[in-house]
Design a protein around this motif. Structure first.
Motif, PDB file in Angstrom:
ATOM      1  N   GLU A   1      47.043 -14.695  23.148  1.00  0.00           N
ATOM      2  CA  GLU A   1      47.766 -13.904  22.151  1.00  0.00           C
ATOM      3  C   GLU A   1      47.278 -14.248  20.750  1.00  0.00           C
ATOM      4  OE1 GLU A   1      52.274 -13.569  20.404  1.00  0.00           O
ATOM      5  OE2 GLU A   1      52.016 -13.667  22.573  1.00  0.00           O
ATOM      6  N   PRO A   2      46.882 -13.241  19.960  1.00  0.00           N
ATOM      7  CA  PRO A   2      46.480 -13.529  18.574  1.00  0.00           C
ATOM      8  C   PRO A   2      47.712 -13.904  17.740  1.00  0.00           C
ATOM      9  CG  PRO A   2      45.745 -11.335  19.304  1.00  0.00           C
ATOM     10  CD  PRO A   2      46.765 -11.812  20.276  1.00  0.00           C
ATOM     11  N   GLY A   3      47.814 -15.162  17.367  1.00  0.00           N
ATOM     12  CA  GLY A   3      48.991 -15.630  16.621  1.00  0.00           C
ATOM     13  C   GLY A   3      48.823 -15.411  15.134  1.00  0.00           C
ATOM     14  N   LEU A   4      48.582 -14.161  14.737  1.00  0.00           N
ATOM     15  CA  LEU A   4      48.244 -13.872  13.342  1.00  0.00           C
ATOM     16  C   LEU A   4      49.477 -13.530  12.511  1.00  0.00           C
ATOM     17  CD1 LEU A   4      44.988 -11.786  13.961  1.00  0.00           C
ATOM     18  CD2 LEU A   4      45.323 -14.259  13.881  1.00  0.00           C
ATOM     19  N   GLY A   5      50.567 -14.189  12.804  1.00  0.00           N
ATOM     20  CA  GLY A   5      51.792 -13.962  12.053  1.00  0.00           C
ATOM     21  C   GLY A   5      52.814 -15.012  12.387  1.00  0.00           C
ATOM     22  N   ASN A   6      53.834 -15.087  11.548  1.00  0.00           N
ATOM     23  CA  ASN A   6      54.850 -16.125  11.666  1.00  0.00           C
ATOM     24  C   ASN A   6      56.113 -15.627  12.357  1.00  0.00           C
ATOM     25  OD1 ASN A   6      55.883 -18.745  11.146  1.00  0.00           O
ATOM     26  ND2 ASN A   6      57.031 -17.952   9.406  1.00  0.00           N
ATOM     27  N   GLY A   7      56.327 -14.315  12.356  1.00  0.00           N
ATOM     28  CA  GLY A   7      57.553 -13.789  12.936  1.00  0.00           C
ATOM     29  C   GLY A   7      57.742 -12.331  12.595  1.00  0.00           C
ATOM     30  N   GLY A   8      58.916 -12.018  12.037  1.00  0.00           N
ATOM     31  CA  GLY A   8      59.303 -10.629  11.834  1.00  0.00           C
ATOM     32  C   GLY A   8      58.367  -9.811  10.971  1.00  0.00           C
ATOM     33  N   LEU A   9      57.820 -10.419   9.907  1.00  0.00           N
ATOM     34  CA  LEU A   9      56.943  -9.682   8.997  1.00  0.00           C
ATOM     35  C   LEU A   9      55.710  -9.158   9.731  1.00  0.00           C
ATOM     36  CD1 LEU A   9      56.590  -9.163   5.781  1.00  0.00           C
ATOM     37  CD2 LEU A   9      54.896 -10.986   5.972  1.00  0.00           C
ATOM     38  N   GLY A  10      55.045 -10.040  10.485  1.00  0.00           N
ATOM     39  CA  GLY A  10      53.845  -9.643  11.207  1.00  0.00           C
ATOM     40  C   GLY A  10      54.139  -8.750  12.383  1.00  0.00           C
ATOM     41  N   ARG A  11      55.302  -8.972  13.013  1.00  0.00           N
ATOM     42  CA  ARG A  11      55.656  -8.131  14.152  1.00  0.00           C
ATOM     43  C   ARG A  11      55.986  -6.714  13.670  1.00  0.00           C
ATOM     44  NH1 ARG A  11      53.721  -6.967  18.331  1.00  0.00           N
ATOM     45  NH2 ARG A  11      54.737  -4.975  18.490  1.00  0.00           N
ATOM     46  N   LEU A  12      56.630  -6.609  12.493  1.00  0.00           N
ATOM     47  CA  LEU A  12      56.930  -5.298  11.917  1.00  0.00           C
ATOM     48  C   LEU A  12      55.634  -4.552  11.625  1.00  0.00           C
ATOM     49  CD1 LEU A  12      59.321  -3.513  10.678  1.00  0.00           C
ATOM     50  CD2 LEU A  12      58.501  -4.389   8.492  1.00  0.00           C
ATOM     51  N   ALA A  13      54.653  -5.248  11.032  1.00  0.00           N
ATOM     52  CA  ALA A  13      53.377  -4.608  10.726  1.00  0.00           C
ATOM     53  C   ALA A  13      52.731  -4.073  11.994  1.00  0.00           C
ATOM     54  CB  ALA A  13      52.450  -5.605  10.028  1.00  0.00           C
ATOM     55  N   ALA A  14      52.813  -4.829  13.086  1.00  0.00           N
ATOM     56  CA  ALA A  14      52.245  -4.380  14.354  1.00  0.00           C
ATOM     57  C   ALA A  14      52.964  -3.143  14.871  1.00  0.00           C
ATOM     58  CB  ALA A  14      52.323  -5.512  15.379  1.00  0.00           C
ATOM     59  N   CYS A  15      54.285  -3.142  14.775  1.00  0.00           N
ATOM     60  CA  CYS A  15      55.055  -1.969  15.215  1.00  0.00           C
ATOM     61  C   CYS A  15      54.717  -0.746  14.379  1.00  0.00           C
ATOM     62  CB  CYS A  15      56.555  -2.258  15.119  1.00  0.00           C
ATOM     63  SG  CYS A  15      57.185  -3.390  16.383  1.00  0.00           S
ATOM     64  N   PHE A  16      54.566  -0.952  13.077  1.00  0.00           N
ATOM     65  CA  PHE A  16      54.293   0.188  12.193  1.00  0.00           C
ATOM     66  C   PHE A  16      52.946   0.819  12.497  1.00  0.00           C
ATOM     67  CE2 PHE A  16      57.274  -0.470   8.288  1.00  0.00           C
ATOM     68  CZ  PHE A  16      58.363  -0.321   9.125  1.00  0.00           C
TER      69      PHE A  16
ATOM     70  N   ASP B   1      46.146 -23.460  17.441  1.00  0.00           N
ATOM     71  CA  ASP B   1      46.209 -22.223  18.220  1.00  0.00           C
ATOM     72  C   ASP B   1      44.791 -21.654  18.331  1.00  0.00           C
ATOM     73  OD1 ASP B   1      46.926 -19.806  19.412  1.00  0.00           O
ATOM     74  OD2 ASP B   1      47.257 -18.842  17.480  1.00  0.00           O
ATOM     75  N   LYS B   2      44.115 -21.946  19.445  1.00  0.00           N
ATOM     76  CA  LYS B   2      42.709 -21.571  19.613  1.00  0.00           C
ATOM     77  C   LYS B   2      42.603 -20.220  20.315  1.00  0.00           C
ATOM     78  CE  LYS B   2      41.444 -26.482  19.993  1.00  0.00           C
ATOM     79  NZ  LYS B   2      40.859 -27.527  20.868  1.00  0.00           N
ATOM     80  N   TRP B   3      43.117 -19.192  19.659  1.00  0.00           N
ATOM     81  CA  TRP B   3      43.175 -17.885  20.320  1.00  0.00           C
ATOM     82  C   TRP B   3      41.786 -17.258  20.496  1.00  0.00           C
ATOM     83  CZ3 TRP B   3      42.216 -12.873  18.216  1.00  0.00           C
ATOM     84  CH2 TRP B   3      41.866 -12.865  16.871  1.00  0.00           C
ATOM     85  N   LEU B   4      40.788 -17.728  19.758  1.00  0.00           N
ATOM     86  CA  LEU B   4      39.441 -17.157  19.846  1.00  0.00           C
ATOM     87  C   LEU B   4      38.498 -17.973  20.729  1.00  0.00           C
ATOM     88  CD1 LEU B   4      38.885 -16.057  16.141  1.00  0.00           C
ATOM     89  CD2 LEU B   4      39.013 -14.546  18.137  1.00  0.00           C
ATOM     90  N   ARG B   5      39.015 -18.938  21.457  1.00  0.00           N
ATOM     91  CA  ARG B   5      38.104 -19.846  22.169  1.00  0.00           C
ATOM     92  C   ARG B   5      37.264 -19.129  23.225  1.00  0.00           C
ATOM     93  NH1 ARG B   5      42.748 -23.508  25.119  1.00  0.00           N
ATOM     94  NH2 ARG B   5      44.205 -21.802  25.497  1.00  0.00           N
ATOM     95  N   TYR B   6      37.793 -18.040  23.811  1.00  0.00           N
ATOM     96  CA  TYR B   6      37.015 -17.282  24.788  1.00  0.00           C
ATOM     97  C   TYR B   6      36.535 -15.943  24.231  1.00  0.00           C
ATOM     98  CZ  TYR B   6      39.056 -20.682  28.012  1.00  0.00           C
ATOM     99  OH  TYR B   6      39.429 -21.843  28.628  1.00  0.00           O
ATOM    100  N   GLY B   7      36.643 -15.779  22.927  1.00  0.00           N
ATOM    101  CA  GLY B   7      36.253 -14.515  22.314  1.00  0.00           C
ATOM    102  C   GLY B   7      37.388 -13.506  22.333  1.00  0.00           C
ATOM    103  N   ASN B   8      37.182 -12.417  21.622  1.00  0.00           N
ATOM    104  CA  ASN B   8      38.185 -11.357  21.538  1.00  0.00           C
ATOM    105  C   ASN B   8      37.514 -10.039  21.923  1.00  0.00           C
ATOM    106  OD1 ASN B   8      40.148  -9.499  20.930  1.00  0.00           O
ATOM    107  ND2 ASN B   8      40.167  -9.876  18.733  1.00  0.00           N
ATOM    108  N   PRO B   9      37.782  -9.532  23.125  1.00  0.00           N
ATOM    109  CA  PRO B   9      37.073  -8.337  23.594  1.00  0.00           C
ATOM    110  C   PRO B   9      37.465  -7.061  22.868  1.00  0.00           C
ATOM    111  CG  PRO B   9      38.814  -8.929  25.144  1.00  0.00           C
ATOM    112  CD  PRO B   9      38.740 -10.041  24.128  1.00  0.00           C
ATOM    113  N   TRP B  10      38.511  -7.094  22.065  1.00  0.00           N
ATOM    114  CA  TRP B  10      39.009  -5.862  21.443  1.00  0.00           C
ATOM    115  C   TRP B  10      38.370  -5.590  20.088  1.00  0.00           C
ATOM    116  CZ3 TRP B  10      41.254  -3.343  25.089  1.00  0.00           C
ATOM    117  CH2 TRP B  10      41.888  -4.049  26.116  1.00  0.00           C
ATOM    118  N   GLU B  11      37.706  -6.566  19.501  1.00  0.00           N
ATOM    119  CA  GLU B  11      37.215  -6.405  18.132  1.00  0.00           C
ATOM    120  C   GLU B  11      35.714  -6.128  18.098  1.00  0.00           C
ATOM    121  OE1 GLU B  11      38.106 -10.109  16.209  1.00  0.00           O
ATOM    122  OE2 GLU B  11      36.455 -11.172  17.170  1.00  0.00           O
TER     123      GLU B  11
END
Length: 852
Positions: A127-142, A179-189
């Motif tokens: 999971e890309p942990g690119l946020g702290n909580g509600g602010l980042g989750r709202l941006a994703a929903c929007f 949080d090593k979310w990129l250790r195996y690469g990111n296939p979506w980017e």
């Protein structure tokens, strides 16, 4: 052992088009990527290889839509929403993309036929942990809702190499891990190095005259960093529109200094690379140190400058006049983190493009709008003047000029009111001087919005009152929302199936249609089916709890859940006082008809927030006592779920029965977790705070457990002089519960461990826990009584879900589009790749200016 580990899949013998959505086409694509992208064959491929092969196959199916969307936007140049946010907490992409493409069931079946475990594949995604909580989750929903609404959008943010820390609990304490979310690469980017931009930092400014004698300013910077964009597709739900999430990574202009290396200084040869890449290493560096403050300011400016330069590039390659920039981009500042964009756009227009100040200011103020997300004064960012001048000297000059012109307007509007000028100034002159970023956002934006009705009113009455009195027409409200695609369709397939079977599937993009469920609440058979869905979800949540914590919980107990960032104003410790109260009653033989409960907590405390971390220790310490006491463990269980994130939320929200939304009234801007719980049939116990008020209005007061003081009462209590010890002295049960904590009962006899919490509550109690304690305990007794009547509770659960349609992010973005951004849908037509490939880069026909 999983099927992935034991079965070697059979390769299907069939040829199919690369973008086929058939099962056989998907299988072929899976094996093509396993062989040709990953260089593996089934016998040696691991679980993550299988996930990556499937992810690449799915990404292929987004690319045609993505490229066609980009081509249409380039050719037609519609007004585009640019959503600037320091956080995008997207969650795992694979499941969500399958839902939005409409191929979830087909892929699940194809994976099953290949002998693989679909759920195991989904769990492989980091999971890309690119946020702290509600602010980042709202941006994703929007950005999900904007794509679904077919509105041209680019989400701009930071590609943090390490996201929000990975939380573990050791001896009851939070421990932060990388949080090593990129250790195996990111296939979506996709990395877009050809669109990299330069970002300047430091140095000084110089004045010079051009050939016509006009005065200009040159920024003589002393450091340059490259910003490299990484693009991910954002799919709309069952539409062709695929928008872009563009995240910026910092890189050195010269990653390796060969001459320094040859001199034997091997570390010095890569020092510029290390220094530059630190900018985007981690989400929110701890700003308690001067170095942390500096890095955080540089980080915010970096992504803003990259994004604005990118927008200007897109605008100019369309051969459009720069004076039309505000007609082609609507830029939303998601909180104050990107507020420096106001000064940066002015710099780019005035310094780089030689535009007159008044023309540049007109474009700037027509381009930006600002969302405020907080009522906490300490969360309104401000930067020490010395730091700001050292890092962004030209921007400080621009801010001074903006401020001078703005304060002249204030003087004319409020003649003689010098105190108002002090309050409104972009520079805080009291003590150490600061740049006020919220003030800059307010002055430079055409619209300012809060994120819930109460929040927006309190902004006008308190936090931004002076700005409201200056420009009442700028202020509006847009209550937050969450996307039903992730938070119902993906995370709660059982409930989705029951709802769709009952009222059809139009509700997925028109959530108010859930109202059709309310008439079924009287149907005993439907209530039985609803309860079965909830119980099966609780079994899944119990399994997650056991897997993550080792604690065994009973699915037939009430699941009472509080998952959110750990903060004193959110009052997790009030919920702990309730647990301690129940424990004390049981041990005192006064348990009566107490319903068995499982209390589930989750959330992260900021690394430097010591009181929040102590609250986590309190929760886990109470859990250790309660869960190991044979006299109460059949009635009470307490769980702290470590590293709560989007992935865990997809299991927690569907399994919850009681949603704890107990912040002090007037402190929570909106909340979005409260909406996710209600959509999934949980009942809310809460204060009149944030969007709780609107949830209660929608579901009915009889279906909401309300307690505590209102925001107005809180202000009155504080104005009279709040004395928390008065409430302590007046309530014997409260004295007993605090006495247990104070005595060391929950801390193995250590009377000092929780002393800061107890002394804080008895001494000043800034968030009025003791004042609201009695009301909260009485309200929990009403919850207990309601849960004893299973049929009545189920009816309330159905009504909560049926009346949650107002809280879709689709509704939120529709209001932004209509009232703030002035944008509309631009449906996308699919074109064959051969048609797009045959277009000349500078041709005159359809897509003729498309250069991607």
């Amino acid at each position: 052992m999983s099927a992935i580990a034991t079965a070697a899949p059979t390769v299907p013998e069939i040829e199919d088009d690369r973008t086929s959505l058939t099962k056989e086409g998907l299988k072929r694509a899976f094996f093509d990527h396993l062989f040709y992208t990953l260089g593996k064959f089934p016998a040696i491929a691991g679980k993550n290889d299988m996930y990556l092969a499937l992810a690449h196959a799915v990404r292929d199916r987004t690319l045609q839509r993505w490229i066609c969307s980009a081509a249409e936007y380039m050719d037609q140049a519609p007004r585009t929403v640019a959503y600037l946010s320091a956080e995008f907490l997207m969650g795992p992409h694979l499941g969500n993309n399958l839902i939005n493409l409409g191929i979830y069931d087909e892929v699940r079946e194809a994976v099953r036929e290949m002998g693989l475990d679909f759920a195991e594949l989904l769990r492989q995604e980091e999971e890309p942990g690119l946020g702290n909580g509600g602010l980042g989750r709202l941006a994703a929903c929007f950005i999900d809702s904007l794509a679904t609404a077919e509105v041209p959008t680019i989400g701009y943010g930071i590609r943090y190499e390490y996201g929000i820390f990975y939380q573990t609990i050791i001896d009851g304490y939070q421990v932060e891990n990388t949080d090593k979310w990129l250790r195996y690469g990111n296939p979506w980017e996709i990395r877009r190095a050809e669109w990299a931009v330069e970002v300047k930092l430091g140095g000084h400014t110089e004045q010079y005259s051009d050939d016509h004698g006009r005065l200009h300013v040159r920024w003589a910077h002393d450091k340059t960093v490259m910003g490299v964009p990484f693009d991910s597709p954002i799919l709309g739900y069952r539409v062709n529109t695929t928008n872009t999430l563009r995240l910026w990574r910092a890189e050195a202009t010269e990653a390796f200094d060969f001459s320094v290396f040859n001199r034997g200084d091997y570390l010095g040869a890569v020092s510029k690379k290390v220094t530059s890449e630190n900018l985007t290493k981690a989400l929110y560096p701890n700003d308690e140190t001067p170095q942390g403050k500096e890095l955080r300011l540089e980080q915010q400016y970096f992504f803003v400058s990259c994004s604005l330069q990118d927008m200007l590039r897109l605008h100019l390659i369309r051969k459009l006049p720069l004076e039309q920039f505000d007609q082609k981009f609507a830029i939303q500042l998601n909180d104050t983190h990107p507020a420096i964009a106001v000064a940066e756009l002015m710099r780019l227009l005035v310094d780089e493009h030689q535009m007159a100040w008044d023309d540049a200011w007109r474009i700037t103020t027509r381009t930006f709008s600002y969302t405020n997300h907080t009522l906490l004064p300490e969360a309104l960012e401000r930067w020490p003047l010395e730091l700001f001048q050292r890092i962004l000297p030209r921007h400080l000059e621009i801010i001074y000029e903006i401020n001078a012109r703005f304060l002249n307007d204030v003087r004319i509007r409020f003649m003689g009111d010098e105190s108002r000028i002090v309050r409104l100034s972009l520079i805080d002159e009291s003590g150490e001087r600061y740049v006020r970023m919220a003030h800059l956002a307010c002055v430079g934006s055409h619209t300012i919005n809060g994120v819930a009705e109460l929040h927006s009113e309190l902004l006008k009455q308190d936090v931004l009152r002076d700005f409201y009195e200056m420009w009442p027409e700028k202020f509006t409200n847009v209550t937050n929302g969450v996307t039903p695609r992730r938070w119902m369709v993906l995370s709660n397939p059982r409930l989705t199936g029951l709802i769709t079977e009952t009222i059809g599937d139009d509700w997925i993009t028109d959530l108010p249609r859930l109202a059709g469920l309310e008439s079924h609440a009287a149907d005993a058979g439907f209530r039985d089916a609803w309860r079965k869905v909830k119980r099966d979800n609780k079994i899944d949540l119990a399994a997650l709890i056991r897997r993550r914590t080792g604690v065994v919980v009973a699915p037939d107990s009430m699941f009472d859940v509080m998952v959110k960032r750990i903060h004193e104003y959110k009052r997790q410790h009030l919920a702990v006082l309730h647990i301690a109260t129940l424990y004390h009653r049981i041990k005192s033989g006064r348990d009566g008809d107490i319903v068995p409960r499982t209390f589930v907590f989750g959330g992260k405390a900021a690394p430097g927030y010591h009181m929040a971390k102590l609250i986590i220790k309190l929760i886990t310490s109470v859990a250790d006592v309660v869960n190991n006491d044979p006299g109460v463990r059949d009635l009470l269980k307490v769980v702290f779920l470590p590293n709560f994130n989007v992935t865990h939320g997809q299991c927690v929200y569907p399994g919850a029965e009681l949603s704890e939304q107990i912040s002090l009234a007037g402190k929570e801007a909106s909340g979005t977790g409260n909406m996710k719980f209600a959509m999934n049939g949980a009942l809310t116990i809460g204060t009149m705070d944030g969007a709780n008020i609107e949830i209660r209005q929608q579901v009915g007061a009889e279906n909401f457990f309300l307690f505590g003081h209102t925001a107005q009462e809180v202000q009155e209590i504080k104005s009279r002089g709040y004395r928390p010890r008065d409430f302590y002295e007046a309530n014997a049960e409260l004295r007993a519960v605090l006495g247990l904590i104070q005595s060391g009962f929950f801390s193995r006899g250590d009377q000092d461990l929780f002393k800061p919490i107890v002394e804080g509550l008895l001494g000043w109690d800034p968030y009025l826990l003791l004042s609201d304690y009695a009301s909260y305990i009485q309200c929990q007794e009403r919850v207990n009584a309601a849960y004893l009547d299973a049929e009545a509770w189920t009816r309330m659960s159905i009504v909560n879900c049926a009346n949650s349609g107002q809280f879709s992010s689709d509704r939120s973005v529709a209001e932004y589009c209509r009232n703030i951004w002035r944008v509309g849908p631009r449906p996308i037509s699919l074109h064959a790749k051969e048609e797009l490939q045959s277009l000349p880069p500078d041709g005159a026909g359809r897509y003729g200016r498309y250069d991607r």
